[in-house]
Scaffold this motif. Sequence first.
Motif, PDB file in Angstrom:
ATOM      1  N   ARG A   1      34.579  -9.843  19.121  1.00  0.00           N
ATOM      2  CA  ARG A   1      35.935  -9.363  20.345  1.00  0.00           C
ATOM      3  C   ARG A   1      35.731  -7.700  19.927  1.00  0.00           C
ATOM      4  N   HIS A   2      35.159  -6.645  19.559  1.00  0.00           N
ATOM      5  CA  HIS A   2      34.269  -5.772  19.955  1.00  0.00           C
ATOM      6  C   HIS A   2      33.400  -5.971  20.079  1.00  0.00           C
ATOM      7  N   ILE A   3      32.297  -6.555  20.667  1.00  0.00           N
ATOM      8  CA  ILE A   3      30.838  -6.837  20.846  1.00  0.00           C
ATOM      9  C   ILE A   3      30.873  -7.002  22.459  1.00  0.00           C
ATOM     10  N   THR A   4      30.774  -5.913  23.684  1.00  0.00           N
ATOM     11  CA  THR A   4      31.170  -6.615  24.805  1.00  0.00           C
ATOM     12  C   THR A   4      29.878  -6.701  25.337  1.00  0.00           C
ATOM     13  N   ILE A   5      28.962  -7.452  25.019  1.00  0.00           N
ATOM     14  CA  ILE A   5      27.788  -8.008  25.326  1.00  0.00           C
ATOM     15  C   ILE A   5      27.426  -9.172  25.480  1.00  0.00           C
TER      16      ILE A   5
END
Length: 182
Positions: A53-57
Amino acid sequence: MFEDIQEVLVTREALEEKVKELGKRISKDYEGKELVLIGVLKGGVVFFADLIRHITIPIEMDFISVSSYGNSTKSSGVVRIIKDIDIDITNKHVLIVEDLVDTGLTLRYLKDLFEDRGPKDVKVCTALDKPSRRKVDVPIAYNGITIPDKFVVGYGLDFGGKYRNLPDVCVLKESVYDNKVD
Ligand code: PRP
Ligand code: MN
Ligand code: MG
Protein backbone atom coordinates in the motif's frame (compact mmCIF):
# COMPACT_ATOMS: atom_id res chain seq x y z
CA MET A 1 -1.18 -13.07 24.72
CA PHE A 2 0.14 -9.79 26.15
CA GLU A 3 1.09 -11.43 29.44
CA ASP A 4 3.72 -13.49 27.54
CA ILE A 5 5.57 -10.37 26.37
CA GLN A 6 8.73 -9.19 28.12
CA GLU A 7 9.30 -6.02 26.12
CA VAL A 8 8.55 -4.25 22.87
CA LEU A 9 11.65 -4.24 20.69
CA VAL A 10 10.34 -2.36 17.62
CA THR A 11 7.21 -0.25 17.89
CA ARG A 12 4.44 -0.20 15.30
CA GLU A 13 5.28 3.46 14.64
CA ALA A 14 8.91 2.67 13.85
CA LEU A 15 7.78 -0.16 11.56
CA GLU A 16 5.29 2.07 9.77
CA GLU A 17 7.88 4.73 9.12
CA LYS A 18 10.32 2.18 7.65
CA VAL A 19 7.63 0.56 5.53
CA LYS A 20 6.74 3.93 4.00
CA GLU A 21 10.38 4.63 3.24
CA LEU A 22 10.87 1.20 1.62
CA GLY A 23 7.67 1.59 -0.45
CA LYS A 24 8.95 4.90 -1.79
CA ARG A 25 12.36 3.51 -2.66
CA ILE A 26 10.90 0.46 -4.38
CA SER A 27 8.44 2.59 -6.38
CA LYS A 28 11.32 4.75 -7.60
CA ASP A 29 13.77 1.92 -8.31
CA TYR A 30 11.29 -0.19 -10.31
CA GLU A 31 9.54 2.61 -12.19
CA GLY A 32 8.73 1.41 -15.75
CA LYS A 33 9.72 -2.17 -14.93
CA GLU A 34 7.69 -5.33 -14.61
CA LEU A 35 7.82 -6.07 -10.88
CA VAL A 36 6.55 -9.19 -9.15
CA LEU A 37 6.41 -9.11 -5.35
CA ILE A 38 6.56 -12.54 -3.78
CA GLY A 39 5.44 -12.74 -0.16
CA VAL A 40 6.83 -15.55 1.97
CA LEU A 41 4.07 -17.16 4.03
CA LYS A 42 3.24 -17.19 6.68
CA GLY A 43 5.48 -14.68 8.47
CA GLY A 44 5.84 -12.23 5.59
CA VAL A 45 2.12 -11.58 5.23
CA VAL A 46 1.76 -8.63 7.62
CA PHE A 47 4.72 -6.70 6.21
CA PHE A 48 3.62 -7.58 2.66
CA ALA A 49 0.15 -6.14 3.17
CA ASP A 50 1.59 -2.93 4.65
CA LEU A 51 4.32 -2.56 2.03
CA ILE A 52 2.19 -2.89 -1.12
CA ARG A 53 0.00 0.00 0.00
CA HIS A 54 3.06 2.24 -0.10
CA ILE A 55 4.08 1.17 -3.59
CA THR A 56 2.82 3.57 -6.22
CA ILE A 57 3.71 1.68 -9.42
CA PRO A 58 1.84 -1.29 -10.97
CA ILE A 59 2.92 -4.61 -9.49
CA GLU A 60 1.97 -8.27 -9.65
CA MET A 61 1.93 -10.33 -6.50
CA ASP A 62 2.16 -13.94 -5.52
CA PHE A 63 2.94 -16.01 -2.44
CA ILE A 64 5.13 -18.95 -1.61
CA SER A 65 4.76 -20.90 1.59
CA VAL A 66 7.88 -22.39 3.13
CA SER A 67 8.82 -23.48 6.57
CA SER A 68 12.09 -24.23 8.30
CA TYR A 69 11.30 -23.52 11.94
CA GLY A 70 8.27 -25.65 12.72
CA ASN A 71 7.48 -25.25 16.40
CA SER A 72 11.02 -24.43 17.43
CA THR A 73 12.95 -21.24 18.13
CA LYS A 74 15.81 -22.61 15.99
CA SER A 75 15.88 -23.15 12.24
CA SER A 76 16.03 -26.80 11.21
CA GLY A 77 18.15 -25.74 8.24
CA VAL A 78 15.89 -27.68 5.89
CA VAL A 79 13.52 -25.52 3.86
CA ARG A 80 10.27 -27.16 2.76
CA ILE A 81 7.97 -25.74 0.07
CA ILE A 82 4.39 -26.02 1.20
CA LYS A 83 2.88 -23.94 -1.62
CA ASP A 84 4.70 -22.60 -4.69
CA ILE A 85 3.90 -19.43 -6.65
CA ASP A 86 1.67 -19.91 -9.67
CA ILE A 87 2.65 -16.99 -11.92
CA ASP A 88 5.38 -17.00 -14.57
CA ILE A 89 8.34 -14.84 -13.51
CA THR A 90 10.33 -15.21 -16.75
CA ASN A 91 11.86 -11.86 -17.76
CA LYS A 92 10.33 -10.10 -14.78
CA HIS A 93 11.93 -8.37 -11.81
CA VAL A 94 11.31 -10.35 -8.65
CA LEU A 95 11.30 -8.93 -5.14
CA ILE A 96 11.00 -11.45 -2.31
CA VAL A 97 9.23 -10.00 0.74
CA GLU A 98 10.13 -11.47 4.14
CA ASP A 99 9.48 -10.58 7.74
CA LEU A 100 12.94 -11.62 8.97
CA VAL A 101 16.36 -12.71 7.76
CA ASP A 102 17.97 -14.82 10.46
CA THR A 103 20.40 -17.56 9.37
CA GLY A 104 19.66 -16.61 5.75
CA LEU A 105 18.89 -20.23 4.83
CA THR A 106 15.29 -19.56 3.78
CA LEU A 107 16.22 -16.68 1.51
CA ARG A 108 19.25 -18.38 0.04
CA TYR A 109 17.00 -21.27 -0.91
CA LEU A 110 14.27 -19.02 -2.35
CA LYS A 111 16.69 -16.85 -4.26
CA ASP A 112 18.26 -19.90 -5.94
CA LEU A 113 14.81 -21.36 -6.66
CA PHE A 114 13.50 -18.22 -8.40
CA GLU A 115 16.78 -17.43 -10.19
CA ASP A 116 16.51 -20.80 -11.98
CA ARG A 117 13.20 -19.69 -13.53
CA GLY A 118 14.65 -17.00 -15.82
CA PRO A 119 13.66 -13.69 -14.17
CA LYS A 120 15.47 -10.42 -14.98
CA ASP A 121 16.67 -10.32 -11.38
CA VAL A 122 15.77 -11.44 -7.86
CA LYS A 123 16.14 -9.09 -4.90
CA VAL A 124 15.18 -9.22 -1.27
CA CYS A 125 13.09 -6.93 0.92
CA THR A 126 12.81 -7.68 4.63
CA ALA A 127 11.14 -5.93 7.54
CA LEU A 128 13.77 -7.16 10.02
CA ASP A 129 17.35 -8.31 9.78
CA LYS A 130 19.23 -10.24 12.47
CA PRO A 131 22.77 -10.27 10.99
CA SER A 132 24.43 -11.77 14.08
CA ARG A 133 22.76 -15.13 13.32
CA ARG A 134 23.74 -15.38 9.66
CA LYS A 135 24.98 -18.76 8.36
CA VAL A 136 24.85 -18.03 4.64
CA ASP A 137 25.30 -14.70 2.94
CA VAL A 138 22.26 -13.20 1.20
CA PRO A 139 22.34 -9.68 -0.19
CA ILE A 140 19.44 -7.59 1.15
CA ALA A 141 18.49 -4.78 -1.23
CA TYR A 142 15.78 -3.36 1.07
CA ASN A 143 16.13 -3.71 4.82
CA GLY A 144 13.73 -2.28 7.37
CA ILE A 145 15.24 -2.55 10.83
CA THR A 146 18.33 -4.37 12.08
CA ILE A 147 17.68 -6.15 15.38
CA PRO A 148 19.88 -7.86 18.01
CA ASP A 149 19.99 -11.62 18.64
CA LYS A 150 16.75 -11.95 20.61
CA PHE A 151 13.89 -14.30 19.87
CA VAL A 152 11.11 -12.01 18.69
CA VAL A 153 7.45 -12.39 17.78
CA GLY A 154 4.78 -10.14 16.34
CA TYR A 155 4.36 -8.30 13.04
CA GLY A 156 4.03 -11.70 11.35
CA LEU A 157 6.62 -13.55 13.42
CA ASP A 158 5.39 -16.49 15.46
CA PHE A 159 6.32 -18.86 18.19
CA GLY A 160 4.49 -22.15 17.82
CA GLY A 161 2.12 -20.50 15.34
CA LYS A 162 1.06 -17.80 17.80
CA TYR A 163 1.68 -14.07 18.35
CA ARG A 164 1.76 -13.16 14.61
CA ASN A 165 -1.01 -10.62 15.12
CA LEU A 166 0.89 -8.51 17.66
CA PRO A 167 1.33 -5.09 15.99
CA ASP A 168 4.79 -4.48 17.53
CA VAL A 169 7.89 -6.65 17.36
CA CYS A 170 8.18 -8.07 20.87
CA VAL A 171 10.54 -10.16 22.98
CA LEU A 172 8.81 -13.14 24.61
CA LYS A 173 9.34 -13.98 28.25
CA GLU A 174 11.86 -16.79 28.49
CA SER A 175 9.42 -18.85 30.52
CA VAL A 176 7.18 -19.12 27.44
CA TYR A 177 9.66 -21.08 25.36
CA ASP A 178 11.98 -22.47 28.05
CA ASN A 179 9.96 -25.62 28.66
CA LYS A 180 9.28 -26.40 24.97
CA VAL A 181 11.48 -28.68 22.86
CA ASP A 182 13.74 -27.03 20.27
C1 PRP B 1 10.78 -17.63 9.70
C2 PRP B 1 10.75 -16.22 9.14
C3 PRP B 1 11.60 -16.32 7.90
C4 PRP B 1 12.64 -17.35 8.28
C5 PRP B 1 13.93 -16.67 8.62
O1 PRP B 1 9.87 -18.44 8.97
O2 PRP B 1 9.41 -15.88 8.80
O3 PRP B 1 10.85 -16.79 6.80
O4 PRP B 1 12.12 -18.04 9.44
O5 PRP B 1 14.87 -17.58 9.13
P1 PRP B 1 16.21 -18.02 8.39
O6 PRP B 1 16.87 -16.78 7.86
O7 PRP B 1 17.01 -18.65 9.51
O8 PRP B 1 15.89 -19.00 7.33
P2 PRP B 1 9.37 -19.87 9.48
O9 PRP B 1 10.23 -20.93 8.89
O10 PRP B 1 9.24 -19.84 10.96
O11 PRP B 1 7.92 -20.02 8.81
P3 PRP B 1 6.70 -19.01 9.03
O12 PRP B 1 7.00 -17.79 8.24
O13 PRP B 1 5.52 -19.73 8.48
O14 PRP B 1 6.59 -18.75 10.50
MN1 MN C 1 8.79 -17.24 7.28
MG1 MG D 1 7.83 -19.20 12.02
